[in-house]
Design an enzyme around this catalytic site. Structure first.
Site, PDB file in Angstrom:
ATOM      1  N   THR A  50    -156.211  36.185  82.228  1.00 50.52           N
ATOM      2  CA  THR A  50    -155.501  37.175  83.018  1.00 50.52           C
ATOM      3  C   THR A  50    -154.016  37.001  82.759  1.00 50.52           C
ATOM      4  OG1 THR A  50    -155.022  37.988  85.243  1.00 50.52           O
ATOM      5  CG2 THR A  50    -155.560  35.646  85.053  1.00 50.52           C
ATOM      6  N   GLY A  51    -153.309  38.096  82.498  1.00 47.86           N
ATOM      7  CA  GLY A  51    -151.885  37.947  82.229  1.00 47.86           C
ATOM      8  C   GLY A  51    -151.311  39.147  81.521  1.00 47.86           C
TER       9      GLY A  51
ATOM     10  N   ARG B 284    -153.710  53.044  77.420  1.00 50.62           N
ATOM     11  CA  ARG B 284    -153.419  51.634  77.107  1.00 50.62           C
ATOM     12  C   ARG B 284    -154.606  50.729  77.437  1.00 50.62           C
ATOM     13  NH1 ARG B 284    -153.243  46.622  80.262  1.00 50.62           N
ATOM     14  NH2 ARG B 284    -151.839  45.203  79.162  1.00 50.62           N
TER      15      ARG B 284
ATOM     16  N   GLY C 197    -151.081  41.349  78.947  1.00 50.96           N
ATOM     17  CA  GLY C 197    -152.089  41.601  77.930  1.00 50.96           C
ATOM     18  C   GLY C 197    -151.587  41.703  76.515  1.00 50.96           C
TER      19      GLY C 197
ATOM     20  N   GLY D 251    -155.566  46.530  77.435  1.00 50.31           N
ATOM     21  CA  GLY D 251    -155.029  45.179  77.337  1.00 50.31           C
ATOM     22  C   GLY D 251    -156.005  44.219  76.686  1.00 50.31           C
ATOM     23  N   ASP D 252    -155.846  42.958  77.003  1.00 52.09           N
ATOM     24  CA  ASP D 252    -156.622  41.915  76.344  1.00 52.09           C
ATOM     25  C   ASP D 252    -158.039  41.757  76.900  1.00 52.09           C
ATOM     26  OD1 ASP D 252    -155.127  40.822  78.689  1.00 52.09           O
ATOM     27  OD2 ASP D 252    -156.271  39.021  78.226  1.00 52.09           O
TER      28      ASP D 252
ATOM     29  N   THR E  98    -156.796  41.193  87.130  1.00 57.61           N
ATOM     30  CA  THR E  98    -157.990  41.030  86.317  1.00 57.61           C
ATOM     31  C   THR E  98    -158.925  40.112  87.090  1.00 57.61           C
ATOM     32  OG1 THR E  98    -156.595  41.075  84.328  1.00 57.61           O
ATOM     33  CG2 THR E  98    -158.851  40.332  84.037  1.00 57.61           C
TER      34      THR E  98
END
Length: 309
Positions: A224-225, A201, A227, A203-204, A173
């Site tokens: 970032t990680g 999909r 999600g 993510g966050d 990210t």
């Protein structure tokens, strides 16, 4: 009017170590982070807005193949590239985000146009790209995003029978947060998701309050990680709420939110800037691509090392 400004940016967190990165990749990523930092810093030093600074910074990272956003994004399991992004104005809490893009060269710019030119916050897929066409936002052939190393990562994942959420991974990210000379904040995040993702999909990163959030009363955050865990914690908003409502220091709030993520089985990192201009990061992985610039003369670029500063 104070002349204080701050900018922090990231290019992803995860298993970023000298043994795994090193050499030309380390040099290339460091140079790109410095280039993005300097582009955003120039906006702020010239009296520009935090919104302009974070968009400018993220566009540089989206165009660089060292990062999993825009050109250089991860492949889905079926060999496609699907891009997500979000941006938020801390002054008005206006926000725009996009998901599942396949042809937009700079997703962060389309996210900003969703914020400024539509009544909506989040647009996805074909609809988002139809909206982009009405505005003349730049498009490219999907092949432009593809780089050899990302394809190799997908092939390796498939060959070993892995999945998109293997623990030994880099969370791809990019993002930026800024405080401008007017005291206003902004946050922006852009991503290609995770290698081998399926079923559309998301993510966050494009979810306001999860991976991206800005509020002049508290802070601006880009995450970032992992999600799914970041979504469940609402990390970006959680940090802002801890600062605004509980009175936590920014570093304490960031560490607490990431502790919640870890308790759910996830890891990652955040960058934060506050109304006073405090600029920091925190991560729970071996490394995080990151950089920082302030009106006080700070000019950092880092890949490995300590998790908090």
């Amino acid at each position: 009017m104070t002349q204080t400004w701050s900018l922090v940016l990231h290019g992803g967190a995860g298993t970023i170590t000298p043994a795994r990165i090193g050499g030309a990749a380390e040099a290339g990523a460091s140079e790109a982070l410095a280039r993005a930092r300097d582009a955003g810093a120039a906006v702020l030093a010239g009296g520009g807005s935090a919104l302009d600074a974070v968009e400018t910074t993220v566009r540089v990272l989206e165009d660089d193949p060292h990062f999993n956003a825009g050109r250089g994004a991860a492949f889905t399991l079926d060999g496609r590239i699907e891009l997500d992004a979000a941006i938020m104005d801390g002054t008005t809490r206006a926000a725009g985000s996009v998901a599942g893009l396949t042809r937009i060269r700079n997703p962060i710019t389309l996210a900003r146009r969703v914020m400024s030119d539509s009544p909506h916050v989040l647009l996805s897929g074909d609809g988002a790209e139809a909206f982009a066409a009405t505005l003349g936002v730049e498009t490219v052939d999907p092949a432009w995003f593809a780089v050899t190393e990302r394809r190799r990562q997908l092939d390796e994942l498939v060959a070993r029978g892995g999945n998109a959420f293997d623990v030994d991974m880099k969370y791809g990210t990019v993002g930026a947060v800024a405080r401008d000379v007017h005291g206003h904040l902004a946050a922006a995040t852009s991503t290609g998701g995770v290698t081998g993702k399926r079923w559309g999909r998301i993510g966050d990163s494009p979810l306001i309050g999860a991976g991206t959030f800005a509020d002049d009363r508290a802070c601006a955050v880009s995450c970032t990680g992992s999600g799914e865990q970041f979504i469940r914690v609402g990390v970006a908003h959680e940090i802002a709420a801890r600062i605004r409502l509980a009175g936590d220091a920014a570093a304490i709030a960031a560490a607490a939110a990431l502790s919640d993520v870890r308790a759910l089985g996830g890891t990652g990192g955040v960058i934060v800037v506050t109304p006073s201009g405090e600029a920091l990061w925190h991560f729970t992985t071996p490394g995080m691509y990151r950089a920082r610039a302030t009106s006080a003369g700070v000019r950092d670029v880092a890949l490995y090392g300590e998790s908090a500063t």
